[in-house]
Design a protein around this motif. Structure first.
Motif, PDB file in Angstrom:
ATOM      1  N   TYR A  38       0.829  -1.214   0.000  1.00 41.94           N
ATOM      2  CA  TYR A  38       0.000   0.000   0.000  1.00 41.94           C
ATOM      3  C   TYR A  38       0.860   1.258   0.000  1.00 41.94           C
ATOM      4  O   TYR A  38       0.657   2.174  -0.794  1.00 41.94           O
ATOM      5  CB  TYR A  38      -0.898  -0.055   1.244  1.00 41.94           C
ATOM      6  CG  TYR A  38      -1.787   1.131   1.434  1.00 41.94           C
ATOM      7  CD1 TYR A  38      -2.911   1.317   0.642  1.00 41.94           C
ATOM      8  CD2 TYR A  38      -1.505   2.073   2.421  1.00 41.94           C
ATOM      9  CE1 TYR A  38      -3.738   2.415   0.824  1.00 41.94           C
ATOM     10  CE2 TYR A  38      -2.329   3.160   2.627  1.00 41.94           C
ATOM     11  CZ  TYR A  38      -3.440   3.330   1.822  1.00 41.94           C
ATOM     12  OH  TYR A  38      -4.253   4.412   2.016  1.00 41.94           O
ATOM     13  N   ASP A  50      -7.049   8.256   1.050  1.00 39.15           N
ATOM     14  CA  ASP A  50      -7.816   7.329   1.883  1.00 39.15           C
ATOM     15  C   ASP A  50      -8.080   7.858   3.284  1.00 39.15           C
ATOM     16  O   ASP A  50      -9.042   7.480   3.925  1.00 39.15           O
ATOM     17  CB  ASP A  50      -7.059   5.997   1.985  1.00 39.15           C
ATOM     18  CG  ASP A  50      -7.165   5.208   0.689  1.00 39.15           C
ATOM     19  OD1 ASP A  50      -8.217   5.317   0.031  1.00 39.15           O
ATOM     20  OD2 ASP A  50      -6.200   4.521   0.325  1.00 39.15           O
ATOM     21  N   GLY A 259     -10.222   2.781   3.593  1.00 41.06           N
ATOM     22  CA  GLY A 259     -10.030   3.165   2.190  1.00 41.06           C
ATOM     23  C   GLY A 259     -11.044   4.238   1.855  1.00 41.06           C
ATOM     24  O   GLY A 259     -12.202   4.150   2.280  1.00 41.06           O
ATOM     25  N   ILE A 273      -5.754  -0.944   0.472  1.00 36.49           N
ATOM     26  CA  ILE A 273      -6.374  -0.178   1.558  1.00 36.49           C
ATOM     27  C   ILE A 273      -5.374  -0.106   2.709  1.00 36.49           C
ATOM     28  O   ILE A 273      -4.479  -0.946   2.826  1.00 36.49           O
ATOM     29  CB  ILE A 273      -7.699  -0.807   2.053  1.00 36.49           C
ATOM     30  CG1 ILE A 273      -7.536  -2.326   2.244  1.00 36.49           C
ATOM     31  CG2 ILE A 273      -8.842  -0.496   1.117  1.00 36.49           C
ATOM     32  CD1 ILE A 273      -8.768  -3.007   2.812  1.00 36.49           C
TER      33      ILE A 273
END
Ligand code: SAM
Length: 366
Positions: A38, A50, A259, A273
């Motif tokens: 991520y 996010d 997310g 996420i």
């Protein structure tokens, strides 16, 4: 059916070969896999990302940290060479605002060499763009242990929550590591290791040893905290760690995914996420203290920011602002110091760690 992401394929392959995977291994892969992790692949911060962090909520947050650093440097005896180390700098926003606020102390700025510890090449590039206009010496490192020795002020905002967390689940036979398997429907699912972790009670704070069955306990590797404590004890200086978490070790499942500013299933979409877990400030302090450094706090984020003067700063900013902007300043202030049950002002806590000769760092008095 949605497309399986490349990292999920890799996780499934590893589980098929080696069996269920501990939560910490899953989290490490999801966040930091060198190809698909991520943080490796994106800048996740801000309104269009996010999640949003305190420095991105308002410049006042970084400014208070700047005042903290300048006052701590004075308390250290104003060394001519000071390393400012930030762990996980995100977009570099906090450092930019902090160093702007510290302009009131030019001798402090002259002493500073910046060291940024960052695993994300995307965020490192963003930090370079944010900080290069400051025209001061700055270096990037993959880990704290790579920063050269010397007196330092270390900052970490929302860094420790991103480090991989282990979970154990209590059963009548003891505490079992929580793992991720492929279940009978072919989905990633939580399970527990068949055998209990030997002598796990010795790791647990005594107050938690009688926890009821099905309780979950979380812990992290101590290496970064121990390195921090070792460094402060050896070279002098202080650290300020701000994060969401609990002041005392506690039972509970805080492993979570976010997310697009909403909670998500941590086992869905690995690598796309954010995964975090609350910081256990008691465990963090224990590891730092074991290496000889002194521990202060935690205090709440609200207490720290108020003690450092955020109310006065907000009043001053508002006095020069247009009406709409003044309302934004009020809203940001409220967000940073809100003391409702889930408010940032109390959910987030601040701890300071220091060389034993430093004395109480600013904001931790009383
Ligand atoms: C939640 S963000 C916080 C960013 C920033 N401190 C802020 O408050 O906006 C976490 C930061 O830590 C970095 N990070 C995560 N794990 C790391 C690790 N193991 N080593 C170094 N940096 C890491 C991320 O890339 C990111 O910059």
């Amino acid at each position: 059916m949605s497309e399986i992401l490349p990292l999920e394929t890799e996780i499934r392959r590893r589980i098929a070969v080696a069996g269920p995977m501990p939560v910490a291994e899953y989290m490490a892969l999801c966040l930091a896999d060198s190809e698909h992790g991520y943080y490796t692949t994106r800048d996740p911060l801000g309104a269009r990302g996010d999640f949003i962090t305190a420095p991105e909520v308002s410049q006042m947050f970084g400014e208070m940290i700047g005042l903290w650093m300048a006052a701590t440097w004075k308390q250290m005896g104003s060394p001519e060479n000071l390393r400012i180390i930030e762990l996980g700098s995100g977009r570099g926003t906090m450092m930019k605002d902090a160093l702007r606020a510290a302009k009131v102390m030019p001798d402090f700025l002259k002493a500073v060499v910046l060291h940024l510890v960052e695993i994300s090449s995307a965020l490192e590039a963003q930090q370079q763009r944010t900080l290069e206009p400051l025209s001061m010496p700055m270096f990037w490192h993959p880990a704290l242990i790579d920063v050269p020795p010397g007196p330092a002020i270390v900052l970490a905002n929302e860094f420790f929550d991103a480090l991989p967390v282990h979970q154990a689940v209590k059963t009548e036979h003891g505490w079992h590591e929580r793992q991720i398997e492929i279940d009978s429907t072919g989905s990633l699912a939580f399970t527990i290791a068949p055998d209990p972790i030997p002598q796990f009670d010795r790791l647990l704070p005594p107050a938690l040893r009688n926890a009821p069955d099905a309780s979950i306990f979380e812990w992290r590797a101590d290496n970064v905290a121990m390195e921090l404590g070792k460094r402060l004890t050896r070279d002098g200086g202080a650290a300020l760690v701000i994060d969401y978490g609990h002041a005392q070790s506690a039972i509970g499942d805080t492993f979570q995914a976010v997310g697009r500013h909403a909670y998500a299933d941590p086992l869905s979409a690995p690598g796309s996420i954010d995964l975090t877990a609350h910081v256990d400030f008691q465990a963090l302090a224990k590891a730092v203290e074991a290496m000889g450094a002194s521990v202060y706090g935690p205090v709440t984020q609200s207490q720290l920011l108020r003690r450092l003067g955020i109310m006065t700063r907000a009043t001053s900013l508002k006095s020069k602002a247009a009406a709409g902007v003044a309302a934004d300043i009020d809203a940001a202030l409220k967000r940073l110091i809100s003391e409702g049950a889930a408010g940032m002002g109390v959910l987030f806590k601040a701890a300071a760690f220091a060389h034993h000769a430093l004395g109480v760092p600013p904001g931790f008095e009383g």
